[in-house]
Design a protein around this motif. Structure first.
Motif, PDB file in Angstrom:
ATOM      1  N   VAL A 171      -1.030   2.970   0.041  1.00  0.00           N
ATOM      2  CA  VAL A 171      -0.218   1.745   0.136  1.00  0.00           C
ATOM      3  C   VAL A 171       0.805   1.708  -0.982  1.00  0.00           C
ATOM      4  CG1 VAL A 171      -0.316  -0.762  -0.166  1.00  0.00           C
ATOM      5  CG2 VAL A 171      -1.909   0.363   1.400  1.00  0.00           C
ATOM      6  N   MET A 172       0.374   2.001  -2.204  1.00  0.00           N
ATOM      7  CA  MET A 172       1.300   1.979  -3.335  1.00  0.00           C
ATOM      8  C   MET A 172       2.360   3.069  -3.209  1.00  0.00           C
ATOM      9  SD  MET A 172       0.641  -0.571  -5.236  1.00  0.00           S
ATOM     10  CE  MET A 172       1.510  -0.158  -6.747  1.00  0.00           C
ATOM     11  N   SER A 173       1.977   4.217  -2.676  1.00  0.00           N
ATOM     12  CA  SER A 173       2.951   5.284  -2.459  1.00  0.00           C
ATOM     13  C   SER A 173       4.009   4.844  -1.458  1.00  0.00           C
ATOM     14  CB  SER A 173       2.236   6.540  -1.957  1.00  0.00           C
ATOM     15  OG  SER A 173       3.144   7.574  -1.653  1.00  0.00           O
ATOM     16  N   SER A 174       3.584   4.166  -0.404  1.00  0.00           N
ATOM     17  CA  SER A 174       4.525   3.666   0.591  1.00  0.00           C
ATOM     18  C   SER A 174       5.498   2.669  -0.024  1.00  0.00           C
ATOM     19  CB  SER A 174       3.759   3.014   1.747  1.00  0.00           C
ATOM     20  OG  SER A 174       4.638   2.433   2.689  1.00  0.00           O
ATOM     21  N   LEU A 175       4.975   1.781  -0.868  1.00  0.00           N
ATOM     22  CA  LEU A 175       5.849   0.807  -1.521  1.00  0.00           C
ATOM     23  C   LEU A 175       6.835   1.499  -2.453  1.00  0.00           C
ATOM     24  CD1 LEU A 175       3.339  -2.051  -2.450  1.00  0.00           C
ATOM     25  CD2 LEU A 175       4.919  -1.961  -0.521  1.00  0.00           C
ATOM     26  N   ARG A 176       6.360   2.506  -3.167  1.00  0.00           N
ATOM     27  CA  ARG A 176       7.231   3.217  -4.113  1.00  0.00           C
ATOM     28  C   ARG A 176       8.371   3.929  -3.393  1.00  0.00           C
ATOM     29  NH1 ARG A 176       4.229   7.517  -7.714  1.00  0.00           N
ATOM     30  NH2 ARG A 176       4.115   8.574  -5.698  1.00  0.00           N
ATOM     31  N   ASP A 177       8.082   4.405  -2.191  1.00  0.00           N
ATOM     32  CA  ASP A 177       9.102   5.136  -1.437  1.00  0.00           C
ATOM     33  C   ASP A 177      10.099   4.206  -0.746  1.00  0.00           C
ATOM     34  OD1 ASP A 177       7.950   7.465  -2.232  1.00  0.00           O
ATOM     35  OD2 ASP A 177       6.832   7.794  -0.378  1.00  0.00           O
ATOM     36  N   GLY A 178       9.865   2.904  -0.817  1.00  0.00           N
ATOM     37  CA  GLY A 178      10.793   1.939  -0.227  1.00  0.00           C
ATOM     38  C   GLY A 178      10.192   1.244   0.966  1.00  0.00           C
ATOM     39  N   ALA A 179       9.552   0.105   0.713  1.00  0.00           N
ATOM     40  CA  ALA A 179       8.852  -0.600   1.779  1.00  0.00           C
ATOM     41  C   ALA A 179       9.833  -1.318   2.699  1.00  0.00           C
ATOM     42  CB  ALA A 179       7.875  -1.612   1.187  1.00  0.00           C
ATOM     43  N   ASP A 180       9.428  -1.456   3.951  1.00  0.00           N
ATOM     44  CA  ASP A 180      10.193  -2.254   4.904  1.00  0.00           C
ATOM     45  C   ASP A 180      10.230  -3.696   4.405  1.00  0.00           C
ATOM     46  OD1 ASP A 180      10.419  -4.057   7.426  1.00  0.00           O
ATOM     47  OD2 ASP A 180      10.971  -2.061   8.162  1.00  0.00           O
ATOM     48  N   PRO A 181      11.355  -4.406   4.581  1.00  0.00           N
ATOM     49  CA  PRO A 181      11.430  -5.809   4.131  1.00  0.00           C
ATOM     50  C   PRO A 181      10.356  -6.694   4.759  1.00  0.00           C
ATOM     51  CG  PRO A 181      13.618  -4.972   4.661  1.00  0.00           C
ATOM     52  CD  PRO A 181      12.649  -3.925   5.096  1.00  0.00           C
ATOM     53  N   ALA A 182       9.772  -6.255   5.861  1.00  0.00           N
ATOM     54  CA  ALA A 182       8.740  -7.063   6.507  1.00  0.00           C
ATOM     55  C   ALA A 182       7.446  -7.105   5.700  1.00  0.00           C
ATOM     56  CB  ALA A 182       8.458  -6.534   7.915  1.00  0.00           C
ATOM     57  N   VAL A 183       7.238  -6.126   4.801  1.00  0.00           N
ATOM     58  CA  VAL A 183       6.010  -6.125   3.996  1.00  0.00           C
ATOM     59  C   VAL A 183       6.043  -7.307   3.042  1.00  0.00           C
ATOM     60  CG1 VAL A 183       4.645  -4.872   2.292  1.00  0.00           C
ATOM     61  CG2 VAL A 183       5.703  -3.634   4.190  1.00  0.00           C
ATOM     62  N   SER A 184       5.079  -8.217   3.214  1.00  0.00           N
ATOM     63  CA  SER A 184       5.099  -9.468   2.451  1.00  0.00           C
ATOM     64  C   SER A 184       3.974  -9.567   1.434  1.00  0.00           C
ATOM     65  CB  SER A 184       5.013 -10.660   3.414  1.00  0.00           C
ATOM     66  OG  SER A 184       3.829 -10.587   4.197  1.00  0.00           O
ATOM     67  N   GLY A 185       3.045  -8.599   1.430  1.00  0.00           N
ATOM     68  CA  GLY A 185       1.960  -8.648   0.466  1.00  0.00           C
ATOM     69  C   GLY A 185       1.060  -7.441   0.613  1.00  0.00           C
ATOM     70  N   VAL A 186       0.203  -7.230  -0.406  1.00  0.00           N
ATOM     71  CA  VAL A 186      -0.752  -6.133  -0.360  1.00  0.00           C
ATOM     72  C   VAL A 186      -2.113  -6.626  -0.826  1.00  0.00           C
ATOM     73  CG1 VAL A 186       0.997  -4.341  -0.720  1.00  0.00           C
ATOM     74  CG2 VAL A 186      -0.193  -5.297  -2.686  1.00  0.00           C
ATOM     75  N   VAL A 187      -3.147  -6.016  -0.269  1.00  0.00           N
ATOM     76  CA  VAL A 187      -4.514  -6.238  -0.712  1.00  0.00           C
ATOM     77  C   VAL A 187      -5.077  -4.870  -1.064  1.00  0.00           C
ATOM     78  CG1 VAL A 187      -6.803  -7.101  -0.136  1.00  0.00           C
ATOM     79  CG2 VAL A 187      -4.765  -8.232   0.812  1.00  0.00           C
ATOM     80  N   LEU A 188      -5.518  -4.696  -2.301  1.00  0.00           N
ATOM     81  CA  LEU A 188      -6.010  -3.415  -2.792  1.00  0.00           C
ATOM     82  C   LEU A 188      -7.463  -3.562  -3.218  1.00  0.00           C
ATOM     83  CD1 LEU A 188      -2.936  -2.481  -5.034  1.00  0.00           C
ATOM     84  CD2 LEU A 188      -3.356  -1.790  -2.660  1.00  0.00           C
ATOM     85  N   ASP A 189      -8.338  -2.766  -2.616  1.00  0.00           N
ATOM     86  CA  ASP A 189      -9.761  -2.796  -2.928  1.00  0.00           C
ATOM     87  C   ASP A 189     -10.115  -1.494  -3.643  1.00  0.00           C
ATOM     88  OD1 ASP A 189     -12.486  -2.891  -3.016  1.00  0.00           O
ATOM     89  OD2 ASP A 189     -12.796  -3.192  -0.870  1.00  0.00           O
ATOM     90  N   SER A 190     -10.437  -1.587  -4.928  1.00  0.00           N
ATOM     91  CA  SER A 190     -10.780  -0.413  -5.746  1.00  0.00           C
ATOM     92  C   SER A 190      -9.772   0.717  -5.567  1.00  0.00           C
ATOM     93  CB  SER A 190     -12.182   0.089  -5.389  1.00  0.00           C
ATOM     94  OG  SER A 190     -13.125  -0.951  -5.509  1.00  0.00           O
ATOM     95  N   PRO A 191      -8.484   0.430  -5.732  1.00  0.00           N
ATOM     96  CA  PRO A 191      -7.464   1.445  -5.456  1.00  0.00           C
ATOM     97  C   PRO A 191      -7.417   2.525  -6.535  1.00  0.00           C
ATOM     98  CG  PRO A 191      -6.438  -0.475  -6.439  1.00  0.00           C
ATOM     99  CD  PRO A 191      -7.895  -0.826  -6.240  1.00  0.00           C
ATOM    100  N   ILE A 192      -7.147   3.763  -6.113  1.00  0.00           N
ATOM    101  CA  ILE A 192      -6.939   4.846  -7.080  1.00  0.00           C
ATOM    102  C   ILE A 192      -5.474   4.780  -7.507  1.00  0.00           C
ATOM    103  CG2 ILE A 192      -7.082   7.336  -7.503  1.00  0.00           C
ATOM    104  CD1 ILE A 192      -9.073   7.538  -5.239  1.00  0.00           C
ATOM    105  N   LEU A 193      -5.207   4.044  -8.570  1.00  0.00           N
ATOM    106  CA  LEU A 193      -3.822   3.833  -8.988  1.00  0.00           C
ATOM    107  C   LEU A 193      -3.330   4.902  -9.952  1.00  0.00           C
ATOM    108  CD1 LEU A 193      -3.715  -0.050  -9.372  1.00  0.00           C
ATOM    109  CD2 LEU A 193      -3.076   1.378  -7.414  1.00  0.00           C
TER     110      LEU A 193
END
Length: 260
Positions: A171-193
Motif C-alpha cells: 500500500v505504501m509503495s503504491s502511494l509513493r508511486d503516485g496514488a489515484d486522487p480517489a484514494v482517501s485513506g489507508v489502514v495499515l495492520d502491522s505494516p513492514i514499513l
C-alpha cells in the motif's frame, strides 16, 4: 639485534595478517548465513487456491473479477455494498490469501462499503514474477495501483486501502508511486514499513551480539543475490506519500515487524 628485530616484526605482521584474514573470513561467513535467512523471507510460500469464498463463508453475493495488473490479469473478489462509490481494497500479507479477510469483508459490507479483496503476483491463480520472490511491497505496490484503477473504472469515487504486513508495505509503495486522487485513506495492520529495520530486529531476537559490519555485509550480499534494493523497501522516508488519513495498528507481540 637488527635481524632479531626484523624477525619479530615479520612474526607480528604474520600474526596480525592471520587475525585479519580470520576476522574477514568470519564476517563473510556470518554475512552469507544472514543473507540465507533474509533471502528465505523473500521466497514465495505457495498456498493452494481457496475453497472458501464470501458467499460460502458469509452468505454475501460476490463476483470474481480480474484486474489488469502489470504482469497480467489478476483475480480479486468484489462484494458490492450499499454505497457503490465507496470501496475498500484489501491487500493480504506474506503467504496470505483472500480468505484471510473474511471478518473484515463482513464488517465492511455491514458498513455499506464495497470491498475488493485482491490477490497479487505470485499468489495462487495470479501471474508469477520471473524470480518467484516477494518484493517486500516494492513490486506488489504496482498491483495495488492497478486494483485501484479497476475500482475507479467501476464506479469508485473514494477508495480506502487496507494492508497487513507485506500488504501494508505494498500500500505504501503504491502511494509513493503516485496514488489515484480517489484514494482517501489507508489502514495499515502491522505494516513492514522498513524491511531493513525488520531484519535488524530479527537479528536482535537471536539473543547474541551481531557486529554491525556483519549486518551491513549480509544486506549487501542479499542485494547481490536477490536484487533487493533496501532503499526501495524503506517506506518511512520520504514521508510525502502519506498525504491521506491513516489508521495504523500494531503491537509489541509482533515477532517480525518492530513496533518503532
Amino acid at each position: 639485534m637488527a635481524p632479531r628485530k626484523a624477525r619479530r616484526r615479520r612474526i607480528l605482521i604474520w600474526v596480525v595478517a592471520t587475525l585479519l584474514v580470520e576476522m574477514i573470513g568470519g564476517h563473510l561467513a556470518a554475512a552469507w548465513g544472514m543473507s540465507d535467512q533474509v533471502a528465505a523471507e523473500l521466497d514465495v510460500i505457495d498456498r493452494p487456491p481457496t475453497a472458501t469464498d464470501p458467499e460460502q463463508a458469509l452468505g454475501l453475493p460476490f463476483e470474481t473479477v480480474h484486474y489488469d495488473a502489470p504482469l497480467g490479469p489478476t483475480p480479486a473478489w468484489v462484494v458490492p455494498g450499499a454505497a457503490p462509490d465507496d470501496w475498500v481494497v484489501l491487500v493480504h500479507g506474506r503467504a496470505g490469501a483472500p480468505e484471510d479477510w473474511m471478518a473484515q469483508i463482513d464488517t465492511i459490507h455491514d458498513a455499506g462499503y464495497t470491498s475488493m479483496t485482491i490477490t497479487y503476483r505470485n499468489d495462487a491463480g495470479a501471474p508469477s514474477a520471473p524470480d518467484r520472490r516477494y518484493g517486500m511491497g516494492a513490486t506488489e505496490g504496482e498491483d495495488v495501483t492497478a486494483a485501484v484503477d479497476y475500482a475507479v473504472a467501476n464506479g469508485a469515487t473514494r477508495v480506502v486501502l487496507m494492508g497487513v504486513s507485506l500488504g501494508g508495505a505494498a500500500v505504501m509503495s503504491s502511494l509513493r508511486d503516485g496514488a489515484d486522487p480517489a484514494v482517501s485513506g489507508v489502514v495499515l495492520d502491522s505494516p513492514i514499513l522498513d524491511f531493513s529495520d525488520a531484519v535488524d530486529a530479527g537479528a536482535d531476537r537471536l539473543g547474541v551480539w551481531i557486529p554491525p559490519t556483519v549486518l551491513w555485509l549480509g544486506k549487501q550480499v542479499t542485494s547481490w543475490r536477490t536484487g533487493l534494493d533496501w532503499q526501495q523497501v524503506d517506506y518511512l522516508e520520504p514521508t510525502d506519500p502519506l498525504a491521506v488519513p491513516a489508521l495504523v495498528m500494531h503491537g509489541t507481540s509482533d515477532d517480525m515487524v518492530p513496533i518503532a
